[in-house]
Design an enzyme around this catalytic site. Sequence first.
Site, PDB file in Angstrom:
ATOM      1  N   ARG A  10      52.052  40.977  -9.293  1.00 40.21           N
ATOM      2  CA  ARG A  10      50.965  41.478 -10.146  1.00 40.21           C
ATOM      3  C   ARG A  10      50.796  40.569 -11.364  1.00 40.21           C
ATOM      4  O   ARG A  10      51.780  40.200 -12.010  1.00 40.21           O
ATOM      5  CB  ARG A  10      51.310  42.890 -10.633  1.00 40.21           C
ATOM      6  CG  ARG A  10      50.293  43.407 -11.611  1.00 40.21           C
ATOM      7  CD  ARG A  10      50.858  44.456 -12.507  1.00 40.21           C
ATOM      8  NE  ARG A  10      49.859  44.857 -13.467  1.00 40.21           N
ATOM      9  CZ  ARG A  10      50.143  45.421 -14.633  1.00 40.21           C
ATOM     10  NH1 ARG A  10      51.388  45.642 -14.970  1.00 40.21           N
ATOM     11  NH2 ARG A  10      49.188  45.756 -15.461  1.00 40.21           N
ATOM     12  N   ARG A  34      48.345  52.748 -28.572  1.00 42.23           N
ATOM     13  CA  ARG A  34      47.219  51.845 -28.898  1.00 42.23           C
ATOM     14  C   ARG A  34      46.013  52.626 -29.411  1.00 42.23           C
ATOM     15  O   ARG A  34      45.744  53.732 -28.960  1.00 42.23           O
ATOM     16  CB  ARG A  34      46.800  51.059 -27.651  1.00 42.23           C
ATOM     17  CG  ARG A  34      47.817  50.036 -27.234  1.00 42.23           C
ATOM     18  CD  ARG A  34      47.431  49.387 -25.913  1.00 42.23           C
ATOM     19  NE  ARG A  34      48.489  49.557 -24.941  1.00 42.23           N
ATOM     20  CZ  ARG A  34      48.377  49.312 -23.637  1.00 42.23           C
ATOM     21  NH1 ARG A  34      47.239  48.886 -23.138  1.00 42.23           N
ATOM     22  NH2 ARG A  34      49.393  49.499 -22.836  1.00 42.23           N
ATOM     23  N   GLU A  77      49.386  51.235  -7.237  1.00 42.29           N
ATOM     24  CA  GLU A  77      49.040  49.834  -7.479  1.00 42.29           C
ATOM     25  C   GLU A  77      49.830  48.911  -6.552  1.00 42.29           C
ATOM     26  O   GLU A  77      49.330  47.882  -6.108  1.00 42.29           O
ATOM     27  CB  GLU A  77      49.310  49.486  -8.948  1.00 42.29           C
ATOM     28  CG  GLU A  77      48.342  50.222  -9.873  1.00 42.29           C
ATOM     29  CD  GLU A  77      48.776  50.243 -11.332  1.00 42.29           C
ATOM     30  OE1 GLU A  77      49.638  51.069 -11.688  1.00 42.29           O
ATOM     31  OE2 GLU A  77      48.253  49.438 -12.109  1.00 42.29           O
ATOM     32  N   ASN A 118      56.221  43.668  -9.801  1.00 42.93           N
ATOM     33  CA  ASN A 118      55.547  43.845 -11.086  1.00 42.93           C
ATOM     34  C   ASN A 118      56.561  43.524 -12.187  1.00 42.93           C
ATOM     35  O   ASN A 118      57.498  44.287 -12.404  1.00 42.93           O
ATOM     36  CB  ASN A 118      55.057  45.296 -11.198  1.00 42.93           C
ATOM     37  CG  ASN A 118      54.278  45.534 -12.473  1.00 42.93           C
ATOM     38  OD1 ASN A 118      54.112  44.612 -13.296  1.00 42.93           O
ATOM     39  ND2 ASN A 118      53.808  46.747 -12.660  1.00 42.93           N
ATOM     40  N   HIS A 160      44.060  47.234 -15.353  1.00 42.81           N
ATOM     41  CA  HIS A 160      44.394  48.298 -14.378  1.00 42.81           C
ATOM     42  C   HIS A 160      43.523  48.181 -13.121  1.00 42.81           C
ATOM     43  O   HIS A 160      43.257  49.181 -12.451  1.00 42.81           O
ATOM     44  CB  HIS A 160      44.162  49.718 -14.961  1.00 42.81           C
ATOM     45  CG  HIS A 160      45.038  50.082 -16.099  1.00 42.81           C
ATOM     46  ND1 HIS A 160      44.567  50.760 -17.197  1.00 42.81           N
ATOM     47  CD2 HIS A 160      46.360  49.915 -16.304  1.00 42.81           C
ATOM     48  CE1 HIS A 160      45.555  50.981 -18.045  1.00 42.81           C
ATOM     49  NE2 HIS A 160      46.654  50.467 -17.529  1.00 42.81           N
TER      50      HIS A 160
END
Length: 394
Positions: free
Chosen positions: A88, A237, A378, A7, A177
């Site tokens: 990823r 955010r 993940e 990643n 995600h």
Amino acid sequence: MKIMSVNSGSSSIKFKLFEMPSEKVIASGQVDKIGFEDAGFEIEFNGKEFEKTLPIKSHTLGAQLIINGLIEHKIVKDMKEIAAVGHRIVQGGEVFKEHTIVDDKVLQQILDLADMAPLHNKAHVISIKAFREVLPNVPHTVVFDTVFHSTMKEDAFMYAVPYFWYTDHGIRKYGFHGTSHKYVSELTNKILGNKKDSKVIVCHIGNGASISAVRNGVCVDTSMGFTPLDGIPMGTRTGAIDPAILNYIGEKLNLSSAEVYEILNKKSGYLGISGVTSDARELEQSIAEGNKRSKLAFDLQAKRIADYIGSYYVYMEGVDAITFTAGIGANSPRLRKLVCDRLKALGVKIDDKLNEAKAQEISTKDSKVRVFVINTNEEVVIARETLKLIKRKA
Ligand code: AMP
């Protein structure tokens, strides 16, 4: 067979090496601050941890350092032991509805999508090229955040904008995600006994946060949109806001749209509301010290999470389970309680003791909806998908 999940960001590479198909983690670690004199390399295996600070000029040197580290610490005898590397990728657009094996065409297609995820896709390609240089004879795969959401129907993924914005410019909801939502919804379904027509809502609440509605193992809606800025408020955010604010505040504060966009991404959410921090643990500390704005930051996020859950309940015509995951979802009893207390209309009831203890199931026996807490993984999804792809190719 050993498979590595990677990643990468613009200045970091995180990795995990798995023995497959057992999914045993053999080693993990990261390179960070690539491009700086004081870059770092960390590797962890067998309960041991090693780290060093050194200049790492490029992703290629970072990839080299990781492979050399694995050999040096005798985790692998030589690089031939690594059967494949799965990378990823944040944005696969409508081009990639499936994960795939990397070739030059695929790399170009990922770069072509970089306009939609400038911070991510370019860095991913730099990193893949680096690993292909260091490990030229193994298959590399790409596993997209967006693929799990590619099953959404038009009524969920379209925005009500001029239609050619979609056909000519790809303006639609993609969702992110995806590997986390897939892992957590699959595990939830397993706990539910793989029941028919299962209806699961996954709340991935970390620094970035998104909710997804998963019916029968398939994503039908998700809260992040064209970019990971949409949906619920996050660490820095905004989540969804009235788009008219952009223009209005730009004029009031004499800011360009790029500057406003930067503030919506980096100075909003927990940080913007509290004025203290973007980190949930620090926010909880600040709430304990009586900071009202920090409390509001959490309350506001909880309301918005509950709003999405309510809307997905309606869209799926019910819900069997709600599962919390990621840094905050899996670790903050406060956030889970704030959300679940707002779901009384759906018959959701949680047991405070189980919630505090982070039990796997935190709902009461008479709750109409089961509520779970599951750590996401993940990296293992990347390794699983990579294994599937290389088996298919063989
Ligand atoms: P992630 O992006 O999934 O790594 O999540 C990062 C967020 O999880 C940060 O805001 C952390 O403060 C938060 N977090 C991690 N551990 C805890 C905890 N024990 N309690 C509350 N928040 C936590």
